[in-house]
Motif scaffolding. Structure first.
Motif, short mmCIF file in Angstrom:
data_model
loop_
_atom_site.label_atom_id
_atom_site.label_comp_id
_atom_site.label_asym_id
_atom_site.label_seq_id
_atom_site.Cartn_x
_atom_site.Cartn_y
_atom_site.Cartn_z
N THR A 32 0.84 -1.20 0.00
CA THR A 32 0.00 0.00 0.00
C THR A 32 0.87 1.25 0.00
OG1 THR A 32 -1.62 -1.20 1.30
CG2 THR A 32 -1.90 1.17 1.18
N PHE A 33 1.90 1.24 0.84
CA PHE A 33 2.77 2.43 0.89
C PHE A 33 3.54 2.62 -0.40
CE2 PHE A 33 2.46 1.68 5.52
CZ PHE A 33 1.56 2.72 5.69
N ILE A 34 4.05 1.51 -0.92
CA ILE A 34 4.81 1.63 -2.17
C ILE A 34 3.90 2.19 -3.25
CG2 ILE A 34 6.01 0.31 -3.95
CD1 ILE A 34 6.94 -1.58 -1.67
N THR A 35 2.66 1.74 -3.27
CA THR A 35 1.73 2.21 -4.30
C THR A 35 1.34 3.67 -4.05
OG1 THR A 35 0.84 -0.02 -4.15
CG2 THR A 35 -0.34 1.52 -5.56
N PHE A 36 1.14 4.01 -2.78
CA PHE A 36 0.75 5.38 -2.44
C PHE A 36 1.82 6.38 -2.86
CE2 PHE A 36 0.33 9.04 0.37
CZ PHE A 36 -1.03 9.29 0.30
N LYS A 37 3.06 6.03 -2.61
CA LYS A 37 4.12 7.00 -2.93
C LYS A 37 4.75 6.72 -4.29
CE LYS A 37 7.53 4.68 0.01
NZ LYS A 37 8.59 4.35 -0.93
N GLN A 38 3.96 6.10 -5.17
CA GLN A 38 4.44 5.79 -6.52
C GLN A 38 4.88 7.04 -7.26
OE1 GLN A 38 3.46 2.35 -7.90
NE2 GLN A 38 5.40 2.83 -8.83
N PHE A 39 6.03 6.98 -7.87
CA PHE A 39 6.50 8.12 -8.64
C PHE A 39 6.92 7.67 -10.04
CE2 PHE A 39 10.13 10.67 -10.09
CZ PHE A 39 9.53 11.91 -10.15
N ASP A 40 7.74 6.63 -10.08
CA ASP A 40 8.42 6.30 -11.33
C ASP A 40 7.50 5.95 -12.48
OD1 ASP A 40 7.74 4.01 -10.01
OD2 ASP A 40 9.72 3.08 -10.07
N ILE A 41 6.45 5.16 -12.22
CA ILE A 41 5.61 4.71 -13.34
C ILE A 41 4.93 5.90 -14.01
CG2 ILE A 41 3.52 3.42 -13.94
CD1 ILE A 41 4.41 1.27 -12.05
N ILE A 42 4.26 6.72 -13.20
CA ILE A 42 3.51 7.83 -13.78
C ILE A 42 4.46 8.87 -14.37
CG2 ILE A 42 2.02 9.78 -13.16
CD1 ILE A 42 0.54 7.69 -11.37
N TYR A 43 5.56 9.13 -13.69
CA TYR A 43 6.50 10.13 -14.20
C TYR A 43 7.12 9.67 -15.52
CZ TYR A 43 10.52 13.21 -14.54
OH TYR A 43 11.44 14.10 -15.00
N LEU A 44 7.67 8.45 -15.52
CA LEU A 44 8.38 8.00 -16.72
C LEU A 44 7.45 7.70 -17.89
CD1 LEU A 44 11.12 5.70 -15.18
CD2 LEU A 44 11.44 7.92 -16.22
N LEU A 45 6.23 7.27 -17.60
CA LEU A 45 5.32 6.98 -18.71
C LEU A 45 4.74 8.25 -19.31
CD1 LEU A 45 3.06 3.86 -17.99
CD2 LEU A 45 4.99 4.05 -19.52
N THR A 46 4.47 9.26 -18.48
CA THR A 46 3.73 10.39 -19.04
C THR A 46 4.40 11.76 -18.91
OG1 THR A 46 2.52 10.88 -17.00
CG2 THR A 46 1.55 9.23 -18.46
N GLN A 47 5.37 11.90 -18.02
CA GLN A 47 5.83 13.27 -17.74
C GLN A 47 7.30 13.54 -17.98
OE1 GLN A 47 4.98 13.97 -13.65
NE2 GLN A 47 2.78 13.99 -13.95
N GLN A 48 8.07 12.51 -18.34
CA GLN A 48 9.51 12.73 -18.44
C GLN A 48 9.79 13.84 -19.45
OE1 GLN A 48 11.84 9.43 -19.77
NE2 GLN A 48 13.63 10.10 -18.66
#
Lengths: 294, 422
Positions: free
Chosen positions: A224-240
């Protein structure tokens, strides 16, 4: 003698405690210190303590945009957890089917996404799966005669794409944990239940789930915590930078990164980090408590 | 057995802990030694090894090092180029660190303002005479200045080019962007995945030819963003109609499409040339300056100048050696070596006297584009501008947002980011 006895366990703990101090406690304290200074581009080496000014500015970062990011994050966490637990459980049950051949091979193969460095997995999916020209999904879609789909362009579809990738990356951990838990369940319970006339679902509900719950709970909290503080997937897929896809999807961490970490104002971003740290601590205390009450 | 394992694991853990300390200590000891021993005389008596950090092609940097070291022979000074991925962040960490940081760095000029604001760079005129830069192209010299002070020694410069596949392109290269658009409409089949022209249409740098050509701007000389300037918005809207015919604009996608012969042309920099040639494509090149917009102005891409900056902490102790190195790096021979090794357009105008350099059509196209190219802004604020501009372009081109509202949002984000710097 008793002093020696008391000291001994501490001595054994020293290396681990030192390690925790160096890699976990020190950075937090140091971030706290930096948050009280004016360390930024213009005061890179000659920064000084300026008090709580950064915190006053940091509070403005937790605006309506942050609230909507928080909403997305909660939805993201809940969906991920529910699907991971359900799918993980089903797959692990399948892997434990008594007559399954080559189950070890499947288990090893299922570990691959987890063993791969996240950065590489994400980039592979971005180009190899979701890309409009080179991605496998669009190759299939166009082969079937449909129009190309940009899987990362708008928020709804980008959210689903990120979710699918996160499941692919995170499921192995859940499967292996549940698989381990399943193997620890006493077989004789099932045998006697079968003799009493219990079917598959009754056995699952009455024996399997209650027996594995204590083992799965910590894994679920961690995930749950790892998912809550997720950064890499959303950043690298859509915002890099250089690869922005048009989606404006944000979790709390990507939102804060976008708004407070790009300006090289370390004092301000440290203050934002400390506030975020407090929010995550509150979230974790709440989760832990609800788990205990369960 | 268990006890043995526990002891072994503890020992291993301790060793890794200590090993980590060890590695960070070693280089500091090594590099600190010559620093403190560097003599003050004109020609250092003791050999001095200078380290230049870069995040560039290693073969190219080796060619540069070889040419410069040949010029430095007999002085006791040698240059070593070390690749550091994420150089900008590395310099933020080590730029003021005499023991672990570099003596100099090579990087594009748009980050110069950031490093000057951090006060980690030494003005070049404290080390060398201005005449050392006398032969350099004015555009490249100006790119290395902040408030009139020269901080970068320009080495080579780059602009975007119109690169096309001679086997696929039909007819001449259009003289106007409208003719180009007509050609694109006639020769693009998005469903089949074949394109006339591809471009990173949602990346600020690659849209700069339109923005500058329309008279818009990303950041003005005073460090004010101009994303909601009517001319910038007009350029972004104009770029959108091209973007619809240019695939998804992702770097990997567009280079692959071109290298696989699925795109007839690509708007890209000289850094793509090696990959294109390796893919066996018969490459043609045209200058974007030769293509005019509907307003009659030529396309005006950003130019990026790669230059050498000197760390303040290194200049304090190795000033004389660094001065010798800078003079060597400014020589036309270094420019020629870079042109031959990587098709770079040298900053030193004398390098173009070399017949091989003069005959290189890529270099000629870059030099030609220098007429209309605008140096990227190098103010510290530029560092936070790329994000908002890219967001605006992606929102317009990929998410269907209208340009005016995207521009207002991006302008607000840029102003906030600039305010946050202080």
């Amino acid at each position: 003698m008793s002093l020696r006895r008391k000291l001994k366990p501490w001595c054994w703990c020293v290396p681990a405690v030192l390690l925790i101090l160096i890699i976990i406690v020190f950075p937090i304290i140091y971030t706290g210190y930096i948050s009280l200074t004016n360390m930024n581009l213009y005061h890179w080496q000659d920064y000084e303590v300026i008090g709580l000014g950064n915190y006053a500015r940091a509070l403005f970062k937790f605006d309506s945009g942050f609230l909507s990011a928080l909403g997305t994050t909660l939805l993201w966490t809940v969906l991920n957890m529910v699907i991971q637990l359900a799918l993980g459980f089903l797959i692990a049950l399948g892997l434990n089917a008594p007559k399954l051949k080559l189950s070890r091979l499947y288990k090893t193969l299922l570990m691959v996404p987890w063993a791969m460095p996240a950065y590489i997995s994400i980039l592979l999916w971005r180009v190899g799966m979701f890309n409009t020209e080179l991605g496998l999904l669009n190759k299939w879609i166009t082969a079937l005669g449909f129009e190309k789909v940009d899987f990362l362009a708008t928020n709804g579809i980008a959210f689903v794409s990120c979710l699918v990738l996160n499941l692919w990356m995170a499921l192995p951990f859940m499967i292996s944990t549940i698989d381990g838990a399943l193997q620890s369940v006493d077989r004789s319970l099932y045998e006697s239940a079968t003799l009493d006339g219990a079917g598959f679902w009754t056995r699952t509900w009455k024996i399997t789930i209650p027996s594995i719950r204590p083992v799965i709970a910590p894994a679920a909290v961690m995930t749950t915590f790892i998912t809550f503080k997720q950064f890499d997937i959303i950043y690298l897929l859509t915002q890099q930078r250089g690869y922005m896809t048009g989606a404006t999807l944000n979790t709390v961490i990507t939102y804060v990164h976008q708004n407070a970490f790009v300006s090289n104002n370390y004092g301000l971003s440290s203050a934002v980090s400390m506030l975020l740290f407090v929010i995550i601590i509150i979230f974790s205390l709440a989760t832990n408590r609800s788990l205990r009450e369960d | 057995m268990k006890k043995f394992l526990a002891i072994l694991l503890s020992a291993l853990m301790l060793m890794t802990l200590l090993a980590a300390c060890g590695t960070s200590d070693e280089p500091s000891g090594e590099s600190a030694a010559p620093a403190s021993e560097a003599p003050e005389s004109e020609t250092p008596a003791e050999p001095v090894e200078l380290t230049v950090w870069h995040d560039n092609d290693e073969a190219l940097m080796q060619a540069m090092a070889d040419a410069a070291n040949a010029k430095l022979e007999g002085t006791g000074v040698t240059l070593t180029f070390e690749k550091r991925t994420g150089l900008s962040d590395q310099l933020k960490l080590y730029g003021g660190d005499a023991a672990n940081g570099p003596d100099m760095y090579l990087w594009a000029h748009d980050s110069l303002g950031t490093f000057v604001a951090m006060d980690i760079l030494e003005p070049l005129t404290n080390l060398i005479d201005e005449s050392v830069l006398a032969d350099d192209l004015p555009l490249t010299v100006e790119a290395g200045q902040i408030d009139g002070t020269q901080y970068l020694l320009p080495v080579y410069f780059e602009t975007l080019l119109f690169l096309y596949n001679k086997d696929l392109w039909q007819g001449d290269i259009p003289a106007t962007t409208e003719e180009l658009y007509e050609y694109m409409v006639a020769n693009t089949d998005t469903a089949a995945g074949t394109y006339a022209v591809v471009n990173q249409h949602s990346t600020s740098y690659n849209v700069s030819p339109f923005i500058n050509g329309f008279g818009g701007y990303i950041l003005d000389d005073e460090g004010n963003p101009g994303l909601n300037d009517p001319k910038t918005i007009e350029a972004v809207e104009y770029n959108k109609k091209f973007a619809d015919l240019e695939a998804d604009g992702d770097y990997n996608t567009v280079t692959t499409l071109f290298n696989e012969g699925k795109a007839q042309a690509i708007i890209g920099g000289p850094w793509l040339v090696a990959g294109i040639r390796a893919a066996g494509i018969d490459l043609g090149v045209a200058s974007l300056s030769d293509m005019t917009l509907p307003n009659g102005e030529p396309l005006a891409p950003f130019s990026g100048v790669q230059g050498i900056g000197v760390m303040k902490v290194a200049a304090e102790t190795k000033g004389d050696a660094i001065a010798l190195a800078l003079e060597a790096l400014a020589s036309p021979e270094v420019g020629v070596a870079l042109a031959k090794a990587g098709g770079c357009a040298p900053a030193n105008s004398l390098s173009y006297d070399d017949p091989d350099v003069a005959a290189d059509e890529i270099i000629a196209a870059i030099e030609r584009t220098a007429d209309t190219a605008q140096p990227m802004p190098n103010a510290a604020e530029m560092n936070v501008m790329w994000g908002p501009v890219d967001s605006m372009l992606a929102a317009v081109n990929k998410n269907g947002q209208d340009a005016a509202s995207a521009a207002e949002e991006a302008q607000a984000a840029a102003l906030q980011a600039i305010a946050d710097m202080q």
